[in-house]
Design a protein around this motif. Structure first.
Motif, PDB file in Angstrom:
ATOM      1  N   SER A  35       0.834  -1.200   0.000  1.00 15.11           N
ATOM      2  CA  SER A  35       0.000   0.000   0.000  1.00 15.11           C
ATOM      3  C   SER A  35       0.871   1.252   0.000  1.00 15.11           C
ATOM      4  CB  SER A  35      -0.929   0.012   1.220  1.00 15.11           C
ATOM      5  OG  SER A  35      -0.166   0.040   2.411  1.00 15.11           O
ATOM      6  N   SER A  37       0.589   5.658   0.887  1.00 15.88           N
ATOM      7  CA  SER A  37      -0.198   6.618   1.654  1.00 15.88           C
ATOM      8  C   SER A  37       0.339   8.024   1.444  1.00 15.88           C
ATOM      9  CB  SER A  37      -0.174   6.260   3.149  1.00 15.88           C
ATOM     10  OG  SER A  37       1.115   6.474   3.702  1.00 15.88           O
ATOM     11  N   LYS A 211      -8.830  -0.757  -3.359  1.00 13.64           N
ATOM     12  CA  LYS A 211      -9.135  -0.428  -1.963  1.00 13.64           C
ATOM     13  C   LYS A 211      -8.480   0.902  -1.607  1.00 13.64           C
ATOM     14  CE  LYS A 211      -8.964  -2.263   2.750  1.00 13.64           C
ATOM     15  NZ  LYS A 211      -8.487  -3.366   3.623  1.00 13.64           N
ATOM     16  N   GLU A 213      -8.788   4.178   1.202  1.00 15.75           N
ATOM     17  CA  GLU A 213      -9.374   4.554   2.480  1.00 15.75           C
ATOM     18  C   GLU A 213      -8.792   5.867   2.979  1.00 15.75           C
ATOM     19  OE1 GLU A 213     -10.396   0.324   4.679  1.00 15.75           O
ATOM     20  OE2 GLU A 213      -8.389   1.167   4.921  1.00 15.75           O
ATOM     21  N   TYR A 214      -9.603   6.543   3.776  1.00 18.91           N
ATOM     22  CA  TYR A 214      -9.133   7.694   4.551  1.00 18.91           C
ATOM     23  C   TYR A 214      -9.005   7.222   5.988  1.00 18.91           C
ATOM     24  CZ  TYR A 214      -9.157  12.174   7.000  1.00 18.91           C
ATOM     25  OH  TYR A 214      -8.846  13.238   7.824  1.00 18.91           O
ATOM     26  N   GLN A 215      -7.814   7.379   6.567  1.00 21.75           N
ATOM     27  CA  GLN A 215      -7.570   6.901   7.918  1.00 21.75           C
ATOM     28  C   GLN A 215      -7.271   8.076   8.834  1.00 21.75           C
ATOM     29  OE1 GLN A 215      -4.560   3.859   7.960  1.00 21.75           O
ATOM     30  NE2 GLN A 215      -5.602   2.573   6.455  1.00 21.75           N
ATOM     31  N   GLN A 218      -7.904   5.659  14.704  1.00 22.72           N
ATOM     32  CA  GLN A 218      -8.170   4.225  14.494  1.00 22.72           C
ATOM     33  C   GLN A 218      -9.341   3.986  13.549  1.00 22.72           C
ATOM     34  OE1 GLN A 218      -6.047   2.011  15.773  1.00 22.72           O
ATOM     35  NE2 GLN A 218      -4.943   3.759  16.640  1.00 22.72           N
ATOM     36  N   GLN A 219      -9.824   5.037  12.925  1.00 22.34           N
ATOM     37  CA  GLN A 219     -10.994   4.901  12.057  1.00 22.34           C
ATOM     38  C   GLN A 219     -10.584   4.880  10.596  1.00 22.34           C
ATOM     39  OE1 GLN A 219     -13.203   8.305  13.806  1.00 22.34           O
ATOM     40  NE2 GLN A 219     -14.812   6.813  14.238  1.00 22.34           N
ATOM     41  N   ARG A 220     -11.346   4.106   9.822  1.00 22.89           N
ATOM     42  CA  ARG A 220     -11.093   3.968   8.381  1.00 22.89           C
ATOM     43  C   ARG A 220     -12.390   4.235   7.628  1.00 22.89           C
ATOM     44  NH1 ARG A 220      -6.584   0.245   7.070  1.00 22.89           N
ATOM     45  NH2 ARG A 220      -5.374  -0.048   8.985  1.00 22.89           N
ATOM     46  N   TYR A 221     -12.296   5.009   6.565  1.00 16.51           N
ATOM     47  CA  TYR A 221     -13.464   5.364   5.775  1.00 16.51           C
ATOM     48  C   TYR A 221     -13.188   5.004   4.314  1.00 16.51           C
ATOM     49  CZ  TYR A 221     -14.595   8.246   9.862  1.00 16.51           C
ATOM     50  OH  TYR A 221     -14.856   8.696  11.127  1.00 16.51           O
ATOM     51  N   TRP A 260      -4.010   3.587   0.064  1.00 17.06           N
ATOM     52  CA  TRP A 260      -4.596   2.757  -0.993  1.00 17.06           C
ATOM     53  C   TRP A 260      -3.723   1.548  -1.280  1.00 17.06           C
ATOM     54  CZ3 TRP A 260      -2.037   7.281  -1.721  1.00 17.06           C
ATOM     55  CH2 TRP A 260      -1.007   7.332  -2.669  1.00 17.06           C
TER      56      TRP A 260
END
Length: 333
Positions: A35, A37, A211, A213-215, A218-221, A260
């Motif tokens: 991945s 970032s 895949k 995501e926005y991190q 500890q949250q992922r969207y 990603w």
């Protein structure tokens, strides 16, 4: 005789040692998920200032910071007696003109009837027609003034132009505002996007990623790529990307990371060898070892591999063989 026997043993030993035992696997089984970032921020372009469109004092403030509003919800009331009186006056003028217009129509109709009976002149008929045309023009002007007065009165109570939340209150009761005076700041709901600046190398893998995501903490969207802005920032040589939330949305203004998955994984360092100053892998070609260079490989890092996924790679014994050496493939335990 003893020397000939010894030489024969040496030859046989050399031939036995010539074919190195190795273990091979297809490249598809070796690639590890990889991945990338980059720093990112949740932005909301629908964060606007609601301004007054009249010159009037503030009579009552109806909302405050944090209020969640539906589209069309009233924000405050302006003291608008002057505009109300103006509206009443224009309505009266229009009603009077409409009454005069009805009378003028009747007079014109009577004049035309008398003209047919030869009991009135054409001049009278033309005069009645001119009077009617004049009144119609005046009524048209009065209707326009009425629309203007109604519009002014409607602006006495500014409303939310979209569904959102009040983030700033800029006036209080008793304030005298002019046309253009800021009243509130309103942030639209569900209009958040993620913005990030990426290098050309990062941009190469993002569009094909499965895949994204926005991190934050500890949250992922989960995200979906909306657009790559076709503009390169001169100093950093980066381009902005905008991504939409595909499910839950992070709070506007928050800072996190855009992460990603690369569409094709990377080859771990343990499978990479160095030959003549080049990095690559030892492949298998008709029972012989074959060095395959990896131009994008970097010393000490997992490598990007542009090879067919069915390429057979030596995973055990690769450091002890050279390109063109005979190898014996062993089953892996």
């Amino acid at each position: 005789m003893r020397q000939l026997f010894t030489f024969t043993l040496l030859v046989l030993s050399t031939q036995l040692q010539a074919a190195e035992s190795v273990v091979v696997k297809p490249l598809s089984e070796l690639l590890a998920p990889s991945s990338q970032s980059a720093p990112a921020q949740v932005i909301n372009d629908h964060h606007v200032i609601i301004s007054s469109r009249l010159n009037a004092p503030v009579e009552e403030v109806l909302v405050n910071v944090g209020y969640q509003l539906e589209k069309g919800a009233p924000l405050l009331k302006l003291e608008c007696r002057d505009f109300d009186l103006r509206l009443v006056q224009v309505k009266s003028e229009l009603n009077a003109l409409q009454a005069q217009t009805r009378l003028a129509r009747q007079q014109l109709s009577r004049a035309e009837r008398l003209l047919k009976q030869r009991n009135a002149s054409k001049e009278l008929r033309d005069q009645r027609r001119a009077e009617l045309d004049s009144l119609l023009a005046q009524a048209s002007g009065a209707k326009a003034r009425l629309d203007e007065a109604e519009l002014a009165v409607s602006r006495c109570t500014p409303v939310a132009p979209f569904k959102g939340v009040v983030t700033e209150r800029l006036v209080g009761e008793g304030s005298l505002v002019a046309s253009g005076t800021p009243l509130f700041k309103l942030l639209a709901e569900d209009r958040q996007e993620v913005s990030a600046l990426l290098s050309s190398k990062q941009l190469a893998s993002l569009p094909n990623s499965t895949k994204i995501e926005y991190q934050i903490q500890q949250q992922r969207y989960p995200l979906e790529l909306r657009v790559i802005v076709p503009f390169v920032e001169n100093r950093a040589r980066t381009q902005e990307v905008r991504l939409q939330f595909s499910a839950d949305k992070a709070i506007s203004g928050s800072s996190g990371r855009l992460v990603w998955q690369e569409p094709q994984g990377r080859l771990p360092v343990r499978y990479i060898v160095s030959r003549d100053g080049q990095l690559g892998v030892m492949g298998l070609n008709d029972s012989k070892a074959e060095f395959i260079a990896l131009p994008k490989a970097v010393e000490g890092q997992a490598a990007v591999v542009d090879l067919p996924l069915d390429t057979m790679v030596i995973v055990e014994g690769q450091h002890g063989v050279e390109s063109g050496s005979d190898v014996t493939v062993m089953a892996q335990e």
